[in-house]
Design an enzyme around this catalytic site. Sequence first.
Site, PDB file in Angstrom:
ATOM      1  N   GLY A 222       7.283 -20.899 -17.342  1.00 21.57           N
ATOM      2  CA  GLY A 222       6.670 -19.583 -17.423  1.00 21.57           C
ATOM      3  C   GLY A 222       5.154 -19.697 -17.400  1.00 21.57           C
ATOM      4  N   GLY A 224       1.004 -18.843 -18.508  1.00 23.59           N
ATOM      5  CA  GLY A 224       0.128 -18.526 -19.611  1.00 23.59           C
ATOM      6  C   GLY A 224       0.144 -19.490 -20.778  1.00 23.59           C
ATOM      7  CB  CYS A 249       7.141 -25.822 -17.395  1.00 19.35           C
ATOM      8  SG  CYS A 249       5.457 -25.503 -16.796  1.00 19.35           S
ATOM      9  CG  LEU A 250       5.856 -21.180 -21.671  1.00 22.88           C
ATOM     10  CD1 LEU A 250       4.409 -21.412 -22.073  1.00 22.88           C
ATOM     11  CD2 LEU A 250       6.060 -19.727 -21.255  1.00 22.88           C
ATOM     12  CD  GLN A 253       2.782 -25.588 -22.008  1.00 19.91           C
ATOM     13  OE1 GLN A 253       2.489 -24.413 -22.261  1.00 19.91           O
ATOM     14  NE2 GLN A 253       2.565 -26.134 -20.830  1.00 19.91           N
ATOM     15  CG  ASN A 291       2.575 -24.004 -11.726  1.00 16.41           C
ATOM     16  OD1 ASN A 291       1.384 -23.919 -12.026  1.00 16.41           O
ATOM     17  ND2 ASN A 291       3.310 -22.946 -11.450  1.00 16.41           N
ATOM     18  N   GLY A 293      -1.184 -25.169 -16.947  1.00 16.88           N
ATOM     19  CA  GLY A 293      -2.588 -25.204 -17.336  1.00 16.88           C
ATOM     20  C   GLY A 293      -2.786 -25.532 -18.801  1.00 16.88           C
ATOM     21  CE1 TYR A 294      -3.768 -22.429 -22.943  1.00 19.74           C
ATOM     22  CE2 TYR A 294      -2.859 -21.708 -20.846  1.00 19.74           C
ATOM     23  CZ  TYR A 294      -3.729 -21.519 -21.910  1.00 19.74           C
ATOM     24  OH  TYR A 294      -4.563 -20.424 -21.924  1.00 19.74           O
ATOM     25  CG  HIS A 334       8.600 -27.448 -12.634  1.00 20.99           C
ATOM     26  ND1 HIS A 334       9.187 -26.224 -12.862  1.00 20.99           N
ATOM     27  CD2 HIS A 334       7.326 -27.342 -13.072  1.00 20.99           C
ATOM     28  CE1 HIS A 334       8.308 -25.406 -13.409  1.00 20.99           C
ATOM     29  NE2 HIS A 334       7.167 -26.062 -13.554  1.00 20.99           N
ATOM     30  CD  GLU A 336      12.406 -26.667 -11.458  1.00 26.52           C
ATOM     31  OE1 GLU A 336      11.314 -26.091 -11.286  1.00 26.52           O
ATOM     32  OE2 GLU A 336      12.623 -27.379 -12.461  1.00 26.52           O
TER      33      GLU A 336
END
Length: 366
Positions: A222, A224, A249-250, A253, A291, A293-294, A334, A336
């Site tokens: 996701g 942000g 990914c998100l 985090q 992909n 940014g955190y 990722h 996938e």
Amino acid sequence: MKKRILLLEDGTHFIGDAIGADKETVGEVVFNTGMTGYQETITDPSYYGQMITFTYPLVGNYGINRDDFESIQPVVKGVIVREAARNPSNWREQMTLDEFLKEKDVPGIAGIDTRKLTKMIRQEGTLKGLLAPYENETDKEKLLHHLRSVRLSTSQVAEVSSSKPFISPGEGKRVVLVDFGVKGSILKELNKRNCHVTVVPYNTSAAEILNLHPDGVMLSNGPGDPKDVPEAIEMVKGIQGIVPLFGICLGHQLFALANGADTFKMKFGHRGANHPVKELASGRVDFTAQNHGYSVEQDSVQNSDLVVTHVELNDGTIEGLAHAEYPAYTVQYHPEANPGPGDVNYLFDQFMEMMDLEREGRVDHA
């Protein structure tokens, strides 16, 4: 061709050719280093609110097809390329990149120095940018004032998550997939393994998820800052240790935050299809699609219940975590892919095995 301006918040501007929708837009300017896979990249919900700079000089050469969508409606704010192919050639091609962007109301710019722009982002970090029709030089000051006054959204996940639960039926394991902006390829990988998948919104509570009696829970990718989704952090706390958990990914985090670790905003992030990641236990190195940014703060993991399982070889950042006691693990990259190499697709099979072992353990215990 019409001219378009890309204006950055530091005052730097680029003048190029307009592609896509004829509109003005503001977003965070990032870059992606993938050589192929532009359709999957543009339709990835994790790019919500961002303008994607493609470092590969020619984009659109095989057109747009029906099979490579990660979502139906792109949520990117803009597309930035050196050259946009106007006569694509591929047996699956149904329309050009320009036609697709117009149809989906996404503006873009072509014919600018994307190498210079990428170097700026690498040096200064991601920048807020504006795309607008360009008439003359006098427009720049007015546009710059507008750009600097715009605040970027902090509710990205709410914008891209499913609003209601839905089912992707199967006869195998029951998986609850928490949608923070899930890519279609993740759901496809679960379907390949005959899972009965219930996709739920990002703000679904732990109790609601457990009432579905899943064999396992997956936390999706996701957009942000993970700290902007506090309800999801509480949800993770409520389900880990009860059912097997796999995050991407998100989701990775959020898992870290739920277990006492911390996250930080990277200077320009990881966005591409060839990031080398090392599995610490085996020494195995895989090339991965990324992909984000955190990232998870390295030192913060020492005071948590987590174990670092993978690291990125370019900068040493954390790429995988596992819980010290519970059947739960996550990765920053990722598995996938789409676009990218399929080196780490086996992680979905490990999730299946983890659910099997947990189910056998529950039966033996009973």
